[in-house]
Design an enzyme around this catalytic site. Structure first.
Site, PDB file in Angstrom:
ATOM      1  N   GLY A  46      33.908  48.199  41.348  1.00  0.00           N
ATOM      2  CA  GLY A  46      35.238  47.646  41.134  1.00  0.00           C
ATOM      3  C   GLY A  46      35.125  46.308  40.426  1.00  0.00           C
ATOM      4  N   GLN A  51      37.489  38.339  37.082  1.00  0.00           N
ATOM      5  CA  GLN A  51      36.023  38.345  37.139  1.00  0.00           C
ATOM      6  C   GLN A  51      35.403  38.386  35.736  1.00  0.00           C
ATOM      7  OE1 GLN A  51      35.772  41.622  40.334  1.00  0.00           O
ATOM      8  NE2 GLN A  51      34.006  40.316  40.770  1.00  0.00           N
ATOM      9  N   CYS A  96      29.870  41.802  46.060  1.00  0.00           N
ATOM     10  CA  CYS A  96      30.773  41.457  44.964  1.00  0.00           C
ATOM     11  C   CYS A  96      29.951  40.977  43.773  1.00  0.00           C
ATOM     12  CB  CYS A  96      31.722  40.360  45.438  1.00  0.00           C
ATOM     13  SG  CYS A  96      32.880  39.818  44.185  1.00  0.00           S
ATOM     14  N   LEU A  97      30.292  41.443  42.592  1.00  0.00           N
ATOM     15  CA  LEU A  97      29.542  41.037  41.403  1.00  0.00           C
ATOM     16  C   LEU A  97      29.663  39.531  41.150  1.00  0.00           C
ATOM     17  CD1 LEU A  97      30.329  44.004  38.975  1.00  0.00           C
ATOM     18  CD2 LEU A  97      28.272  43.658  40.352  1.00  0.00           C
ATOM     19  N   HIS A 138      39.583  44.997  48.304  1.00  0.00           N
ATOM     20  CA  HIS A 138      38.665  43.943  47.824  1.00  0.00           C
ATOM     21  C   HIS A 138      39.134  43.421  46.452  1.00  0.00           C
ATOM     22  CE1 HIS A 138      34.411  42.306  47.202  1.00  0.00           C
ATOM     23  NE2 HIS A 138      34.951  42.235  45.991  1.00  0.00           N
ATOM     24  N   GLU A 139      39.431  44.356  45.538  1.00  0.00           N
ATOM     25  CA  GLU A 139      39.862  43.948  44.190  1.00  0.00           C
ATOM     26  C   GLU A 139      41.230  43.275  44.235  1.00  0.00           C
ATOM     27  OE1 GLU A 139      37.580  43.885  42.088  1.00  0.00           O
ATOM     28  OE2 GLU A 139      36.283  45.180  43.266  1.00  0.00           O
ATOM     29  N   HIS A 142      40.977  39.723  44.968  1.00  0.00           N
ATOM     30  CA  HIS A 142      40.584  38.902  43.810  1.00  0.00           C
ATOM     31  C   HIS A 142      41.814  38.417  43.042  1.00  0.00           C
ATOM     32  CE1 HIS A 142      36.252  38.874  43.658  1.00  0.00           C
ATOM     33  NE2 HIS A 142      36.149  40.188  43.728  1.00  0.00           N
TER      34      HIS A 142
END
Ligand code: NI
Length: 184
Positions: A46, A51, A96-97, A138-139, A142
């Site tokens: 995701g 990001q 998370c990236l 999660h996304e 963000h």
């Protein structure tokens, strides 16, 4: 194929609420394609627009490489709105990236219903469960400037504090492009 450097914990854009998408133009379509490329290159499942440094309310998800989710098509959610969360919660380990190498168990609702627009600006609604529901939440976080590390217990927060500071200073090994220094 364009890979965009991923913003990192501490970068200002990740701490702010994103702005709604007003129209889908060729620039946005290119961004979405680049977001998929960037996410796949980093082996992510995701990725939210902030990001990759873009202050817009959209994210992409692709779980097709995950066992049990092979049939789930990659999805783009534009201006998403979570309209229902189940009372039942489950704990799943998240990463998370933008927070490389750090993983932690997070308790969240098991099921979610989300309304959003697709790339034809058509309204869609999806009910998701388990991992899919997890990635959506999660996304979605963000887009409101929140990290999964904001949702862990106080004790765990203390435990990861130092790691987060190191990540912020880029003192972490990553095998995908990230922003070079903290963007403030
Ligand atoms: Ni993330």
């Amino acid at each position: 194929m364009s890979i965009i450097p991923i913003t990192i914990y501490g970068d200002k854009i990740l701490k702010e609420k994103t702005k709604p998408v007003n129209d889908i133009d060729s620039k946005l379509i290119k961004l979405i394609k680049d977001m998929f490329d960037t996410m796949h290159n980093a082996n992510g499942i995701g990725l939210a627009a902030n990001q990759v440094g873009i202050d817009k309310s959209l994210f992409v998800i692709d779980l097709s490489d995950v066992e049990g989710y092979e049939k789930l098509k990659p999805v783009v959610m534009i201006n998403p709105k979570i309209v229902l969360l189940s009372d039942e919660k489950i704990s799943i380990e998240e990463g998370c990236l933008s927070v490389p190498k750090l993983r932690a168990e997070v308790l969240r609702p098991k099921m979610v219903k989300v309304d959003f627009f697709d790339t034809d600006m058509k309204e869609q609604s999806i009910e998701a469960d388990e991992l899919f529901a997890r990635v959506i939440q999660h996304e979605y976080d963000h887009l409101f400037g929140k990290f999964f590390t904001d949702r862990i217990g106080e004790q765990m927060k203390k435990r990861v504090k130092k790691d987060l500071q190191e990540i912020r200073k880029r003192k972490v090994d990553v095998d995908y492009p990230i922003t070079e220094k903290e963007l403030i």
